[in-house]
Design a protein around this motif. Structure first.
Motif, PDB file in Angstrom:
ATOM      1  N   ALA A  86      16.012  -9.272  20.514  1.00  0.00           N
ATOM      2  CA  ALA A  86      16.065 -10.338  19.508  1.00  0.00           C
ATOM      3  C   ALA A  86      15.865 -11.706  20.151  1.00  0.00           C
ATOM      4  O   ALA A  86      15.167 -12.571  19.599  1.00  0.00           O
ATOM      5  CB  ALA A  86      17.403 -10.287  18.760  1.00  0.00           C
ATOM      6  N   ALA A  87      16.454 -11.898  21.340  1.00  0.00           N
ATOM      7  CA  ALA A  87      16.304 -13.178  22.038  1.00  0.00           C
ATOM      8  C   ALA A  87      14.841 -13.433  22.411  1.00  0.00           C
ATOM      9  O   ALA A  87      14.361 -14.578  22.346  1.00  0.00           O
ATOM     10  CB  ALA A  87      17.181 -13.187  23.292  1.00  0.00           C
ATOM     11  N   GLY A  88      14.130 -12.372  22.786  1.00  0.00           N
ATOM     12  CA  GLY A  88      12.716 -12.518  23.123  1.00  0.00           C
ATOM     13  C   GLY A  88      11.899 -13.012  21.942  1.00  0.00           C
ATOM     14  O   GLY A  88      11.073 -13.927  22.070  1.00  0.00           O
ATOM     15  N   PHE A  89      12.134 -12.424  20.764  1.00  0.00           N
ATOM     16  CA  PHE A  89      11.388 -12.851  19.584  1.00  0.00           C
ATOM     17  C   PHE A  89      11.831 -14.232  19.112  1.00  0.00           C
ATOM     18  O   PHE A  89      11.029 -14.995  18.566  1.00  0.00           O
ATOM     19  CB  PHE A  89      11.504 -11.813  18.472  1.00  0.00           C
ATOM     20  CG  PHE A  89      10.580 -10.651  18.671  1.00  0.00           C
ATOM     21  CD1 PHE A  89       9.251 -10.739  18.304  1.00  0.00           C
ATOM     22  CD2 PHE A  89      11.023  -9.473  19.262  1.00  0.00           C
ATOM     23  CE1 PHE A  89       8.364  -9.680  18.509  1.00  0.00           C
ATOM     24  CE2 PHE A  89      10.161  -8.408  19.466  1.00  0.00           C
ATOM     25  CZ  PHE A  89       8.822  -8.512  19.093  1.00  0.00           C
TER      26      PHE A  89
ATOM     27  N   THR B 126       7.168 -13.134  10.309  1.00  0.00           N
ATOM     28  CA  THR B 126       7.439 -11.704  10.531  1.00  0.00           C
ATOM     29  C   THR B 126       8.366 -11.507  11.716  1.00  0.00           C
ATOM     30  O   THR B 126       9.326 -10.729  11.652  1.00  0.00           O
ATOM     31  CB  THR B 126       6.120 -10.941  10.767  1.00  0.00           C
ATOM     32  OG1 THR B 126       5.256 -11.134   9.650  1.00  0.00           O
ATOM     33  CG2 THR B 126       6.388  -9.444  10.943  1.00  0.00           C
ATOM     34  N   TYR B 127       8.112 -12.212  12.816  1.00  0.00           N
ATOM     35  CA  TYR B 127       8.955 -12.067  14.001  1.00  0.00           C
ATOM     36  C   TYR B 127      10.362 -12.608  13.773  1.00  0.00           C
ATOM     37  O   TYR B 127      11.335 -12.063  14.314  1.00  0.00           O
ATOM     38  CB  TYR B 127       8.310 -12.765  15.200  1.00  0.00           C
ATOM     39  CG  TYR B 127       7.005 -12.152  15.654  1.00  0.00           C
ATOM     40  CD1 TYR B 127       6.707 -10.807  15.401  1.00  0.00           C
ATOM     41  CD2 TYR B 127       6.050 -12.910  16.334  1.00  0.00           C
ATOM     42  CE1 TYR B 127       5.511 -10.246  15.807  1.00  0.00           C
ATOM     43  CE2 TYR B 127       4.850 -12.349  16.751  1.00  0.00           C
ATOM     44  CZ  TYR B 127       4.579 -11.024  16.482  1.00  0.00           C
ATOM     45  OH  TYR B 127       3.390 -10.466  16.886  1.00  0.00           O
ATOM     46  N   LEU B 128      10.470 -13.672  12.973  1.00  0.00           N
ATOM     47  CA  LEU B 128      11.797 -14.216  12.675  1.00  0.00           C
ATOM     48  C   LEU B 128      12.614 -13.223  11.852  1.00  0.00           C
ATOM     49  O   LEU B 128      13.787 -12.966  12.161  1.00  0.00           O
ATOM     50  CB  LEU B 128      11.661 -15.547  11.925  1.00  0.00           C
ATOM     51  CG  LEU B 128      12.974 -16.226  11.521  1.00  0.00           C
ATOM     52  CD1 LEU B 128      13.780 -16.619  12.765  1.00  0.00           C
ATOM     53  CD2 LEU B 128      12.697 -17.464  10.658  1.00  0.00           C
TER      54      LEU B 128
ATOM     55  N   VAL C 290      14.163 -11.129  14.954  1.00  0.00           N
ATOM     56  CA  VAL C 290      15.407 -11.872  15.188  1.00  0.00           C
ATOM     57  C   VAL C 290      16.507 -11.422  14.229  1.00  0.00           C
ATOM     58  O   VAL C 290      17.554 -10.941  14.658  1.00  0.00           O
ATOM     59  CB  VAL C 290      15.171 -13.397  15.049  1.00  0.00           C
ATOM     60  CG1 VAL C 290      16.486 -14.156  15.292  1.00  0.00           C
ATOM     61  CG2 VAL C 290      14.106 -13.866  16.043  1.00  0.00           C
ATOM     62  N   PHE C 291      16.274 -11.559  12.921  1.00  0.00           N
ATOM     63  CA  PHE C 291      17.335 -11.268  11.952  1.00  0.00           C
ATOM     64  C   PHE C 291      17.672  -9.778  11.865  1.00  0.00           C
ATOM     65  O   PHE C 291      18.833  -9.392  11.957  1.00  0.00           O
ATOM     66  CB  PHE C 291      16.948 -11.790  10.563  1.00  0.00           C
ATOM     67  CG  PHE C 291      16.902 -13.290  10.469  1.00  0.00           C
ATOM     68  CD1 PHE C 291      17.622 -14.088  11.352  1.00  0.00           C
ATOM     69  CD2 PHE C 291      16.117 -13.927   9.514  1.00  0.00           C
ATOM     70  CE1 PHE C 291      17.585 -15.478  11.275  1.00  0.00           C
ATOM     71  CE2 PHE C 291      16.067 -15.302   9.430  1.00  0.00           C
ATOM     72  CZ  PHE C 291      16.797 -16.077  10.309  1.00  0.00           C
TER      73      PHE C 291
ATOM     74  N   ALA D  66      20.914  -8.194  13.460  1.00  0.00           N
ATOM     75  CA  ALA D  66      21.891  -7.550  12.580  1.00  0.00           C
ATOM     76  C   ALA D  66      22.243  -6.154  13.083  1.00  0.00           C
ATOM     77  O   ALA D  66      23.415  -5.749  13.079  1.00  0.00           O
ATOM     78  CB  ALA D  66      21.334  -7.474  11.153  1.00  0.00           C
ATOM     79  N   PHE D  67      21.245  -5.412  13.541  1.00  0.00           N
ATOM     80  CA  PHE D  67      21.506  -4.080  14.094  1.00  0.00           C
ATOM     81  C   PHE D  67      22.381  -4.173  15.342  1.00  0.00           C
ATOM     82  O   PHE D  67      23.273  -3.334  15.552  1.00  0.00           O
ATOM     83  CB  PHE D  67      20.185  -3.364  14.422  1.00  0.00           C
ATOM     84  CG  PHE D  67      19.647  -2.522  13.291  1.00  0.00           C
ATOM     85  CD1 PHE D  67      19.853  -1.157  13.270  1.00  0.00           C
ATOM     86  CD2 PHE D  67      18.953  -3.102  12.244  1.00  0.00           C
ATOM     87  CE1 PHE D  67      19.370  -0.378  12.234  1.00  0.00           C
ATOM     88  CE2 PHE D  67      18.466  -2.346  11.198  1.00  0.00           C
ATOM     89  CZ  PHE D  67      18.664  -0.979  11.186  1.00  0.00           C
ATOM     90  N   ALA D  68      22.119  -5.181  16.184  1.00  0.00           N
ATOM     91  CA  ALA D  68      22.946  -5.372  17.382  1.00  0.00           C
ATOM     92  C   ALA D  68      24.395  -5.667  16.999  1.00  0.00           C
ATOM     93  O   ALA D  68      25.332  -5.129  17.608  1.00  0.00           O
ATOM     94  CB  ALA D  68      22.383  -6.504  18.235  1.00  0.00           C
TER      95      ALA D  68
END
Length: 518
Positions: free
Chosen positions: A385-388, A487-489, A493-494, A498-500
Motif C-alpha cells: 500500500a505504501a508503494g502505491f 485506480t491505484y489510490l 492504497v485504500f 483496509a485488508f492490512a
C-alpha cells in the motif's frame, strides 16, 4: 547518450561478476546438481520475464493498435495468461510424481516453452499469438513445479545446507528476471518486438540443452517414480505416458481459447477457487484433531490476503508498464529509458535485499522479536500500500504540465513493493509445509498457488480500470494520469490498506490457531 544500452551493459557486467562469485564460493558446500538447476531456472526465468516485459506493450502498441478498447483487451489477456501460468502447475507436479519423474517433465516443459517463445518471434495472425502463449502456459505447468522439487531430492530432509541451496536457487530466478527485463526489453522496444520474443526463446533453449547434457551429474535421480501409484489399467489401450502427451496436445488449443474468453476464464477461476476453498474448509471443520483443523483455517484465511497482494503486485507487468510508457518522465542524459526496463527494478532489489532480510529475521529470532507469520503478511500488505501511495503522491504533487511523473517515484514504488514481497512471499510456502495436515499437504500447496493464480486474474481486472480509452477516443497524458492514480489510490492504497488493517485485527486469533507454530 543511449541510456538503455548502457543500463544493459552494466547489468550484464554485474551478473557476469556476481554469478561466478556465487558458484565459486559455494561449490565445495553443495552438489553440482544445484548449479545446473540454478542455471536452467535462471534461463527459464529469463525467457518468462523477457516475454512478460514485452507482452502488454506489444499487444497495445502492435497487436491491437487502433482498436477501440485495446488497453482493456490487452490487460484482460495478460491477467488470464498469468493466472493460467500459476493454475496448471498443480497438474504438472502430479504427472511428475506419478508418471514421468522430474527430469522428463522438466525437459518436456522446457521444450514446449521454447517453442512458444520462438513462435512469438514470427509475425502472424492473432491465432498464432494465442497458440504461442498457450504453449508457454502448458510448458510452464511441467517445468515450474518440478525443478524446485527435483532440487530438494539432492538434500536430506534435515540437511542444514537445504535452506542455503534454495536461497542460491532463488537468486537464479531473480538474476534471470533481471537480465531478461534489461535485454529482451531493450531488443524488443529498440530493435524489433519479435527479436525480443525470439531472444527469450534462445534463453529457454540454452537452459534445456544444459539440463539434458547434465544427466551424469544427476545420476539416477529424477527418473520415473519407483512406485507407480496409478492403477495399471490403460484407458483406450494407451499407456499413461501416451495419455499425458495426448492431453498436452488437447490443452494447448483449450488454453488458447481461454485466453481470448475473459468472462469464461473469470467464471472458471472463481468456480475453481470456491470449490477448493470450500473443500479446505470442510477438511478443517471435520478434522477430529482440533489443532490440525485450526491450523488449516489459518491457511484458508491467509489465502484471500495472499490473492489481494498478488492482484496489486502483478500490476508490474500490466498497468504499471503502460503507466511507465505514458506517464513517467523517462528522459535522462539526453536519452529515453524504454518503459519495459522499469520491471527490472523488482528482481534487482530482491538480489540486493534478500540476504539483508535473511539476516534481519535471524537477528530478530535470536532476540525473540521475530514477527509471526500473520504479522509478516500484515507488513507485506502495508509496504505494498505504501508503494502505491508513493506513486499517487508523486502524480498529484510532482507531475509536470505534460502529465509526466519523475521516474524516482516509480523506483520507490518498486522498492517498497519488493520489501512487501520479501515479508510475505517466502513465508507463505514455508507456512504451508508447517500448518497443513500431512495427508493433504500437496493439495494445500496447490491451493496456495491457486491464490497466486486468482490474484493474477484480479490483477488483469483491476488493470482494465486504468484503460486509456474513453468513449471511443484515446485519452491525453493528463487524462491517463488521472485514470491511473484514481485506480491505484482506490485499490492499491485504500483496499490493500483496509485488508492490512483487518488482518492486523485478526492476528491474535490466527496466532492462537497456529498453536505454537512460528
Amino acid at each position: 547518450m543511449d541510456i538503455a544500452k548502457w543500463t544493459l551493459i552494466i547489468g550484464w557486467i554485474f551478473v557476469l561478476i556476481w554469478v561466478p562469485f556465487v558458484i565459486i564460493s559455494n561449490r565445495k558446500t553443495h552438489p553440482k546438481a544445484l548449479f545446473i538447476l540454478f542455471f536452467a531456472e535462471m534461463w527459464e526465468r529469463f525467457s518468462y520475464y523477457g516475454m512478460r516485459a514485452l507482452l502488454t506493450l506489444y499487444m497495445v502498441k502492435v497487436l491491437f493498435k487502433g482498436m477501440e478498447g485495446a488497453d482493456i483487451k490487452a490487460l484482460s489477456i495478460y491477467g488470464s495468461y498469468t493466472a493460467m501460468v500459476y493454475l496448471f502447475p498443480v497438474i504438472g507436479g502430479l504427472v511428475a510424481d506419478k508418471i514421468f519423474g522430474f527430469r522428463k517433465a522438466i525437459v518436456l516443459g522446457g521444450i514446449l516453452m521454447m517453442l512458444g517463445h520462438f513462435t512469438l518471434a514470427f509475425e502472424g495472425s492473432n491465432t498464432l499469438f494465442f497458440m504461442s502463449l498457450a504453449l508457454i502456459i502448458v510448458g510452464n505447468s511441467f517445468f515450474k513445479p518440478n525443478i524446485s522439487s527435483f532440487l530438494g531430492t539432492f538434500y536430506d530432509a534435515n540437511d542444514p545446507r537445504k535452506d542455503g541451496a534454495f536461497t542460491i536457487f532463488y537468486m537464479g530466478v531473480n538474476i534471470g528476471a533481471f537480465l531478461a527485463t534489461l535485454t529482451c526489453g531493450y531488443v524488443g522496444e529498440q530493435i524489433s518486438w519479435h527479436y525480443g520474443f525470439g531472444l527469450a526463446g534462445i534463453g529457454m533453449a540454452v537452459g534445456v540443452i544444459v539440463f539434458i547434457l547434465s544427466g551424469k551429474v544427476f545420476k539416477g535421480t529424477g527418473l520415473k517414480p519407483e512406485v507407480i501409484t496409478l492403477k495399471p489399467a490403460k484407458p483406450l489401450g494407451l499407456s499413461w505416458e501416451a495419455i499425458v502427451y495426448i492431453g498436452t496436445l488437447i490443452m494447448i488449443p483449450v488454453c488458447a481459447l481461454l485466453l481470448n474468453q475473459n468472462e469464461l476464464m473469470s467464471t472458471l477461476m472463481l468456480s475453481i477457487s470456491a470449490i477448493i476453498v470450500g473443500y479446505l474448509l470442510y477438511e478443517a471443520l471435520r478434522n477430529p484433531d482440533k489443532v490440525e483443523g485450526q491450523r488449516l483455517l489459518v491457511v484458508i484465511v491467509l489465502f484471500f490476503f495472499h490473492a489481494i497482494f498478488w492482484a496489486l503486485f502483478e500490476q508490474a507487468g500490466g498497468s504499471l508498464t503502460l503507466f511507465a510508457e505514458r506517464n513517467i518522465d523517462r528522459s535522462i542524459g539526453g536519452g529515453i529509458i524504454p518503459s519495459s526496463l522499469f520491471t527490472s527494478f523488482n528482481p534487482f532489489y530482491i538480489m540486493v535485499l534478500a540476504p539483508l532480510f535473511s539476516w534481519i529475521w535471524i537477528k530478530l529470532r535470536s532476540k525473540g522479536k521475530e514477527p509471526r507469520t500473520s504479522m509478516k503478511f500484515v507488513l507485506g500488505l502495508a509496504f505494498l500500500a505504501a508503494g502505491f501511495l508513493v506513486i499517487v503522491l508523486g502524480a498529484k504533487f510532482f507531475a509536470n504540465a505534460d502529465g509526466l511523473v519523475p521516474m524516482v517515484f516509480l523506483a520507490l514504488l518498486y522498492l517498497l513493493v519488493t520489501i512487501g514481497e520479501l515479508c510475505l512471499s517466502p513465508v507463505g510456502l514455508s507456512m504451508i509445509t508447517k500448518l497443513s495436515p500431512v495427508k493433504i499437504v500437496g493439495f494445500v500447496m496447490g491451493a496456495w498457488f491457486l491464490s497466486i493464480s486468482l490474484g493474477n486474474k484480479l490483477a488483469g481486472i483491476i488493470g482494465t480500470l486504468t484503460a486509456a480509452e474513453g468513449n471511443g477516443k484515446v485519452l491525453s497524458a493528463q487524462e491517463t494520469l488521472l485514470n491511473y492514480t484514481q485506480t491505484y489510490l482506490i485499490w492499491g492504497v485504500f483496499v490493500v490498506g483496509a485488508f492490512a488493517a483487518v488482518l492486523l485485527l485478526l492476528t491474535p486469533k490466527l496466532n492462537k490457531w497456529m498453536h505454537g507454530i512460528h
